[in-house]
Design a protein around this motif. Structure first.
Motif, PDB file in Angstrom:
ATOM      1  N   VAL A 154       0.859  -1.182   0.000  1.00  0.00           N
ATOM      2  CA  VAL A 154       0.000   0.000   0.000  1.00  0.00           C
ATOM      3  C   VAL A 154       0.892   1.226   0.000  1.00  0.00           C
ATOM      4  CG1 VAL A 154      -1.706   1.355   1.273  1.00  0.00           C
ATOM      5  CG2 VAL A 154      -1.887  -1.138   1.237  1.00  0.00           C
ATOM      6  N   GLY A 155       0.664   2.117  -0.918  1.00  0.00           N
ATOM      7  CA  GLY A 155       1.452   3.346  -0.932  1.00  0.00           C
ATOM      8  C   GLY A 155       1.410   4.020  -2.286  1.00  0.00           C
ATOM      9  N   TYR A 156       2.200   5.053  -2.413  1.00  0.00           N
ATOM     10  CA  TYR A 156       2.198   5.872  -3.624  1.00  0.00           C
ATOM     11  C   TYR A 156       3.623   6.254  -3.996  1.00  0.00           C
ATOM     12  CZ  TYR A 156      -2.780   6.228  -2.771  1.00  0.00           C
ATOM     13  OH  TYR A 156      -4.097   5.921  -2.574  1.00  0.00           O
ATOM     14  N   ILE A 161       4.417   5.643   2.010  1.00  0.00           N
ATOM     15  CA  ILE A 161       3.720   4.458   2.522  1.00  0.00           C
ATOM     16  C   ILE A 161       3.170   4.826   3.896  1.00  0.00           C
ATOM     17  CG2 ILE A 161       5.199   2.875   1.227  1.00  0.00           C
ATOM     18  CD1 ILE A 161       6.594   2.202   3.858  1.00  0.00           C
ATOM     19  N   PRO A 162       2.200   4.090   4.401  1.00  0.00           N
ATOM     20  CA  PRO A 162       1.634   4.455   5.703  1.00  0.00           C
ATOM     21  C   PRO A 162       2.730   4.580   6.772  1.00  0.00           C
ATOM     22  CG  PRO A 162       0.245   2.820   4.668  1.00  0.00           C
ATOM     23  CD  PRO A 162       1.479   2.943   3.803  1.00  0.00           C
TER      24      PRO A 162
END
Lengths: 101, 281
Positions: A37-39, A76-77
């Motif tokens: 999960v991330g960008y 990322i978180p």
């Protein structure tokens, strides 16, 4: 007309002429495993936002741009990182980014 | 940030099970919603649901009514839009709902990205909503500009190009998450100021403070007493900037040119500027 939507992990290289553009791609990892999960965000030489894609479940991202100096921001978180890169027309630049939480 | 048009995650969490609040995820790529989404959210596709299937234009009033009726949205529902791409398409849908006169529409600050980065719950269950009889209004053309409006505005009104500096200057022809296209010219509409949409957003996709947003436009020398037309490549990033100006800063004489650079940059006989400076009329 195509839209401006960002494809998860970046647009496939299939049917893309890469001779007239610079491709920057890679994998974002955290804790010795790909981040799921991330960008990935691309900034220009003046730190201005240029593009962003959600990474794939395997942490992958891809950008299509022109020659020059760019910065990839991995989000990322709970953590992020910055990685400067230099892109060249007609070349695929592979960049693997390890984000430390 | 407190604003009727913008809600935060806490507000959203307290309304997820409210039958009169409809959360709608808006993306171009349906993969995101199909994978997971905010509880009880339904989906709209930016292209297949909101664009005419043949012509380059919006679905008409009757098509919009049929779409929302089938999706189970009522005229008196509170619609909360969110999406990926830093809410580009959700902001576009917000502007679109306003265009067709929906009375209570809001945007979730930070959209899907902030929700994900904050580690909030996403689910895969797709809710079912009973069909309605939605009635749309005629388009409010005070918030939509066309190419003739843009040509008249050169050198007289505000034109705000919200693309990245490299797209504005003509060095890039598309955002860098897309392959660079070759058939269209690069550049911008003469006299347009370049105020990238991204300057209005924090890294997590949420909007900057009102004071920061005011400073952004005032610092760029944009006289907001004049009419303002925002544009980008296809009108979704400029919908984000339209939201900032119209909804957050309360500037009423702002419109979005959804034809944007993909239309203007293909017109024959119109003036074009290249490079980092606005150029002259």
């Amino acid at each position: 007309m195509s839209g401006c939507g960002a494809v998860v992990g970046g647009v496939s290289l299939d049917n893309v002429d890469i001779t007239n553009q610079a491709v920057i791609q890679g994998v974002i990892s955290s804790g010795n495993a790909p981040a799921s999960v991330g960008y990935a965000r691309l900034l220009d030489r003046n730190d201005e936002f240029v593009a962003e894609v959600p990474i794939s479940k395997q942490g992958e991202f891809r950008f299509f741009t022109v020659a020059g100096d760019w910065t990839i921001v991995a989000l990322i978180p709970g953590a992020n990182s910055r990685t400067p890169v230099q892109a060249t027309i007609g070349k695929i630049l592979d960049v693997d980014i390890a984000v430390i939480k | 940030m407190s604003n009727q048009s913008l809600v935060d995650a806490e507000w959203a969490l307290s309304h997820l099970d409210d039958a009169k609040v409809v959360f709608i995820e808006v993306d171009e790529d349906t993969e995101a919603y199909a994978g997971n989404h905010i509880k009880n959210a339904i989906a709209l596709n930016w292209k297949t649901d909101l664009q005419d299937p043949i012509r380059r234009d919006f679905v008409n009033k009757e098509q919009f009514e049929a779409l929302l009726s089938a999706k189970g949205v009522s005229n008196d529902d509170t619609v909360v839009l969110y999406g990926g791409n830093n809410n580009w398409f959700a902001a576009y849908a917000f502007w679109y709902f306003k265009l067709y006169g929906h009375s209570d529409v809001r945007l979730l600050d930070g959209g899907r990205k902030k929700w994900e980065l904050d580690g909030r719950e996403l689910v895969s269950d797709v809710p079912s909503r009973a069909a309605t009889k939605y009635v749309a209004k005629d388009q409010d053309l005070s918030i939509r500009s066309f190419r003739e409006d843009v040509l008249k505005a050169i050198g007289t009104q505000n034109l705000v190009d919200v693309r990245s500096p490299d797209e504005y200057a003509g060095r890039l022809l598309a955002p860098a998450h897309l392959p660079q296209e070759a058939a269209r010219i690069g550049g911008h509409i003469p006299t347009a100021a370049n105020i990238p949409w991204s300057k209005a957003a924090n890294e997590d996709g949420s909007f900057k403070s009102i004071d920061e947003l005011k400073a952004l436009y005032e610092g760029a020398g944009v006289d907001l007493n004049k009419d303002t037309i925002a544009y980008c490549r296809i009108g979704e990033r400029s919908a984000h900037s339209w939201f900032v100006l119209h909804e957050l800063l309360g500037v009423k004489n702002v419109s979005n040119y959804d034809g944007s650079w993909t239309e203007y940059g293909s017109l024959v006989g119109v003036p074009v500027a290249v490079g980092d400076e606005p150029g002259t009329a």
